[in-house]
Write an enzyme that holds these catalytic residues in place. Structure first.
Site, mmCIF file in Angstrom:
data_model
loop_
_atom_site.group_PDB
_atom_site.id
_atom_site.type_symbol
_atom_site.label_atom_id
_atom_site.label_comp_id
_atom_site.label_asym_id
_atom_site.label_seq_id
_atom_site.Cartn_x
_atom_site.Cartn_y
_atom_site.Cartn_z
ATOM 1 N N TYR A 1 11.342 8.752 1.417
ATOM 2 C CA TYR A 1 11.350 7.817 0.635
ATOM 3 C C TYR A 1 12.080 8.124 -0.693
ATOM 4 C CZ TYR A 1 7.763 5.938 3.468
ATOM 5 O OH TYR A 1 7.054 5.461 4.871
ATOM 6 N N ARG B 1 13.029 4.803 12.593
ATOM 7 C CA ARG B 1 11.646 5.441 12.767
ATOM 8 C C ARG B 1 10.720 5.565 13.797
ATOM 9 N NH1 ARG B 1 9.277 4.930 6.935
ATOM 10 N NH2 ARG B 1 7.957 6.744 7.624
ATOM 11 N N PRO C 1 0.816 -1.289 -0.126
ATOM 12 C CA PRO C 1 0.060 -0.163 0.039
ATOM 13 C C PRO C 1 0.805 1.319 -0.098
ATOM 14 C CG PRO C 1 -0.062 -1.094 2.057
ATOM 15 C CD PRO C 1 0.400 -2.035 1.172
ATOM 16 N N ASN C 2 0.259 2.440 -0.800
ATOM 17 C CA ASN C 2 0.823 3.498 -0.685
ATOM 18 C C ASN C 2 2.166 3.756 -1.671
ATOM 19 O OD1 ASN C 2 -1.278 4.945 0.895
ATOM 20 N ND2 ASN C 2 -0.300 3.627 2.368
ATOM 21 N N ASN D 1 8.225 -5.591 -0.700
ATOM 22 C CA ASN D 1 7.939 -4.284 0.145
ATOM 23 C C ASN D 1 6.481 -4.211 0.171
ATOM 24 O OD1 ASN D 1 7.894 -1.888 1.366
ATOM 25 N ND2 ASN D 1 8.951 -0.850 0.135
ATOM 26 N N HIS E 1 12.823 -2.396 2.013
ATOM 27 C CA HIS E 1 12.222 -1.179 2.482
ATOM 28 C C HIS E 1 13.091 -0.036 1.926
ATOM 29 C CE1 HIS E 1 9.226 -3.239 5.052
ATOM 30 N NE2 HIS E 1 10.241 -3.848 5.532
ATOM 31 N N GLU F 1 12.750 -9.465 1.901
ATOM 32 C CA GLU F 1 12.143 -8.161 2.200
ATOM 33 C C GLU F 1 12.822 -6.896 2.021
ATOM 34 O OE1 GLU F 1 11.233 -8.443 6.492
ATOM 35 O OE2 GLU F 1 10.597 -6.273 6.648
ATOM 36 N N ALA G 1 3.110 -0.765 4.893
ATOM 37 C CA ALA G 1 2.515 -0.733 6.239
ATOM 38 C C ALA G 1 2.222 -2.382 6.791
ATOM 39 C CB ALA G 1 1.518 0.331 6.572
ATOM 40 N N ARG H 1 5.164 10.982 -2.321
ATOM 41 C CA ARG H 1 4.791 10.557 -1.056
ATOM 42 C C ARG H 1 6.052 10.971 0.008
ATOM 43 N NH1 ARG H 1 4.563 4.520 1.382
ATOM 44 N NH2 ARG H 1 3.870 5.170 3.536
HETATM 45 C C1 DQA Z 1 7.998 1.085 3.863
HETATM 46 C C2 DQA Z 1 8.242 1.407 5.238
HETATM 47 C C3 DQA Z 1 7.003 1.118 6.020
HETATM 48 O O1 DQA Z 1 7.165 1.447 7.475
HETATM 49 C C4 DQA Z 1 6.052 2.034 5.365
HETATM 50 O O2 DQA Z 1 4.542 1.884 5.743
HETATM 51 C C5 DQA Z 1 5.774 2.184 3.986
HETATM 52 C C6 DQA Z 1 7.024 1.962 3.104
HETATM 53 C C7 DQA Z 1 9.530 1.544 3.110
HETATM 54 O O3 DQA Z 1 9.617 1.014 2.050
HETATM 55 O O4 DQA Z 1 10.314 2.364 3.700
HETATM 56 O O5 DQA Z 1 4.612 2.060 3.207
HETATM 57 O O6 DQA Z 1 7.947 -0.220 3.533
#
Ligand code: DQA
Length: 143
Positions: free
Chosen positions: A23, A107, A10-11, A74, A100, A98, A77, A18
């Site tokens: 990011y 954070r 998501p997102n 990735n 990020h 995994e 959240a 964003r």
């Molecule tokens: C994320 C880190 C997560 O905590 C966050 O909710 C994201 C992006 C990252 O790529 O840094 O959506 O996965």
């Protein structure tokens, strides 16, 4: 042909606009283009997807596991909340790296726990868009 699934939660469709201080400025399309450029010469095919829905990620992890294809994941959240994704990785015996963009450990505390890390082959975080490239290299080291 070797195949790797690159699955985004998501997102992540909002990358580029964003929170760029967290990011970076690369869009998801930029990341996809870069990965395809790196993978192509190695004969690696990339299945690149993004969804804001947890169930889509579960279904795609199962699909990758059944295909015997590794996953660069990735989960956004959902990393910090999703037992369903944890179970999908275990159940499908998917090989998952995994990733990020941000260093989640630097954070908020709610980002420190990952349901994915215990069932992942490895974790790469904090290198912005390069986290994805490093994950690809970890799965397919170039000679
Ligand atoms: C994320 C880190 C997560 O905590 C966050 O909710 C994201 C992006 C990252 O790529 O840094 O959506 O996965």
């Amino acid at each position: 042909m070797k195949t790797v699934f690159v699955l985004n939660g998501p997102n992540l469709n909002l990358l580029g606009v964003r929170e760029p201080a967290t990011y970076g400025s690369a869009t998801l399309a930029h990341i996809e283009t870069r990965l395809r450029a790196l993978a192509g010469p190695q004969g690696v095919e990339i299945v690149f997807r993004q969804s804001n829905s947890e169930g889509d990620l579960v279904t795609w992890i199962q699909e990758a596991g059944q295909a015997g294809a590794p996953v660069i994941l990735n989960a956004g959240a959902y990393t910090h909340t999703s037992i369903a994704i944890h179970d999908a990785i275990r159940g499908a015996k998917a090989e998952v790296v995994e990733v990020h963009l941000s260093n989640t450990h630097a954070r908020e505390e709610f980002r420190h726990h990952s349901y994915i890390s215990p069932v992942a082959k490895g974790v790469i975080l904090g290198f912005g868009a390069r986290s994805y490239e490093l994950a690809l290299q970890s799965l397919f080291p170039s000679q």
